[in-house]
Write a protein that holds these residues in place. Structure first.
Motif, PDB file in Angstrom:
ATOM      1  N   VAL A   3      88.895  19.637  64.511  1.00 44.30           N
ATOM      2  CA  VAL A   3      88.846  20.072  63.107  1.00 44.30           C
ATOM      3  C   VAL A   3      90.230  20.144  62.469  1.00 44.30           C
ATOM      4  N   ARG A   4      91.215  19.636  63.136  1.00 41.32           N
ATOM      5  CA  ARG A   4      92.556  19.658  62.555  1.00 41.32           C
ATOM      6  C   ARG A   4      92.630  18.785  61.317  1.00 41.32           C
ATOM      7  N   ARG A   5      93.488  19.179  60.394  1.00 45.92           N
ATOM      8  CA  ARG A   5      93.711  18.485  59.121  1.00 45.92           C
ATOM      9  C   ARG A   5      92.481  18.569  58.206  1.00 45.92           C
ATOM     10  N   ARG A   6      91.661  19.605  58.421  1.00 45.61           N
ATOM     11  CA  ARG A   6      90.488  19.814  57.561  1.00 45.61           C
ATOM     12  C   ARG A   6      90.564  21.143  56.827  1.00 45.61           C
ATOM     13  N   GLY A   7      91.724  21.815  56.876  1.00 40.23           N
ATOM     14  CA  GLY A   7      91.905  23.038  56.114  1.00 40.23           C
ATOM     15  C   GLY A   7      91.562  24.319  56.846  1.00 40.23           C
ATOM     16  N   VAL A   8      91.136  24.217  58.097  1.00 39.03           N
ATOM     17  CA  VAL A   8      90.730  25.412  58.836  1.00 39.03           C
ATOM     18  C   VAL A   8      91.918  26.329  59.100  1.00 39.03           C
ATOM     19  N   ALA A   9      93.011  25.780  59.597  1.00 41.73           N
ATOM     20  CA  ALA A   9      94.195  26.600  59.888  1.00 41.73           C
ATOM     21  C   ALA A   9      94.737  27.236  58.614  1.00 41.73           C
ATOM     22  N   GLY A  10      94.753  26.481  57.529  1.00 41.53           N
ATOM     23  CA  GLY A  10      95.213  27.037  56.257  1.00 41.53           C
ATOM     24  C   GLY A  10      94.340  28.184  55.792  1.00 41.53           C
ATOM     25  N   ALA A  11      93.022  28.022  55.926  1.00 40.46           N
ATOM     26  CA  ALA A  11      92.099  29.094  55.539  1.00 40.46           C
ATOM     27  C   ALA A  11      92.323  30.335  56.394  1.00 40.46           C
ATOM     28  N   LEU A  12      92.534  30.140  57.691  1.00 36.50           N
ATOM     29  CA  LEU A  12      92.808  31.277  58.577  1.00 36.50           C
ATOM     30  C   LEU A  12      94.115  31.959  58.199  1.00 36.50           C
ATOM     31  N   LEU A  13      95.151  31.177  57.952  1.00 36.01           N
ATOM     32  CA  LEU A  13      96.444  31.752  57.594  1.00 36.01           C
ATOM     33  C   LEU A  13      96.349  32.527  56.287  1.00 36.01           C
ATOM     34  N   ARG A  14      95.673  31.965  55.306  1.00 34.91           N
ATOM     35  CA  ARG A  14      95.525  32.676  54.031  1.00 34.91           C
ATOM     36  C   ARG A  14      94.704  33.957  54.202  1.00 34.91           C
ATOM     37  N   ALA A  15      93.731  33.959  55.101  1.00 37.89           N
ATOM     38  CA  ALA A  15      92.964  35.184  55.373  1.00 37.89           C
ATOM     39  C   ALA A  15      93.856  36.247  56.004  1.00 37.89           C
ATOM     40  N   ILE A  16      94.743  35.843  56.894  1.00 38.46           N
ATOM     41  CA  ILE A  16      95.686  36.792  57.510  1.00 38.46           C
ATOM     42  C   ILE A  16      96.624  37.340  56.438  1.00 38.46           C
ATOM     43  N   ILE A  17      97.132  36.474  55.577  1.00 40.24           N
ATOM     44  CA  ILE A  17      98.028  36.911  54.501  1.00 40.24           C
ATOM     45  C   ILE A  17      97.310  37.908  53.592  1.00 40.24           C
ATOM     46  N   ALA A  18      96.075  37.607  53.218  1.00 38.88           N
ATOM     47  CA  ALA A  18      95.317  38.501  52.330  1.00 38.88           C
ATOM     48  C   ALA A  18      95.089  39.862  52.977  1.00 38.88           C
ATOM     49  N   GLU A  19      94.723  39.862  54.242  1.00 41.05           N
ATOM     50  CA  GLU A  19      94.497  41.143  54.926  1.00 41.05           C
ATOM     51  C   GLU A  19      95.808  41.914  55.075  1.00 41.05           C
TER      52      GLU A  19
END
Length: 158
Positions: free
Chosen positions: A86-102
């Motif tokens: 699933v790399r290069r499909r936005g999963v890592a970015g979504a996870l990182l943004r969730a960590i930033i938001a929390e």
């Protein structure tokens, strides 16, 4: 979240997710670099105050996770991993943004992370506003005993 990524869920994780977290980490991290944590290390971290885990799923299958901890007005991204499929499909970015938001919800003013020198994830971290602030020589030890440097990054949060 974008529906084009087919991310069906970003959810809070816990110790009940440890088996899948370890599987994802084994798929994601090349053992020659010595980046993966053991089950005991993950379980020990999850039991500490200020620690949170986010799990990403696509089509009902867990495909990635991010683990972080906060203390006071600082936090650290401890682990972020996605299955290679699933790399290069936005999963890592979504996870990182969730960590930033929390982290922001927790009143964090600065988020830290460290990453192996040469890791492709640096592009994601830079794109999300992280700047290199330091270096740890010979931080990682791979299976063969070879040492790899780690770079530390930080991002101020609004």
């Amino acid at each position: 979240m974008s529906s084009t990524l087919n991310i069906t869920e970003l959810r809070e994780g816990g110790s009940q997710d440890l088996t899948e977290v370890i599987r994802i980490m084994q798929d994601a991290f090349d053992p020659r670099f010595g980046e993966a944590w053991t089950s005991a290390q993950c379980l020990g971290m999850l039991s500490l105050p200020g620690v949170w885990l986010v799990i990403a799923s696509i089509g009902g299958s867990d495909v990635g996770f991010a683990l972080a901890r906060s203390t006071g007005d600082e936090a650290e991204l401890l682990l972020l991993a996605t299955r290679p499929a699933v790399r290069r499909r936005g999963v890592a970015g979504a996870l990182l943004r969730a960590i930033i938001a929390e982290a922001q919800n927790r009143g964090v003013l600065q988020l830290h992370l460290e990453v192996r020198a040469g890791n492709d994830a640096v592009r994601l971290y830079r794109r999300e506003g992280f700047e290199k602030v330091g270096e740890r020589k010979n931080y990682y030890r791979g299976k063969t005993g070879q040492a790899f440097d780690a770079h530390t990054y930080a991002r101020k949060l609004p």
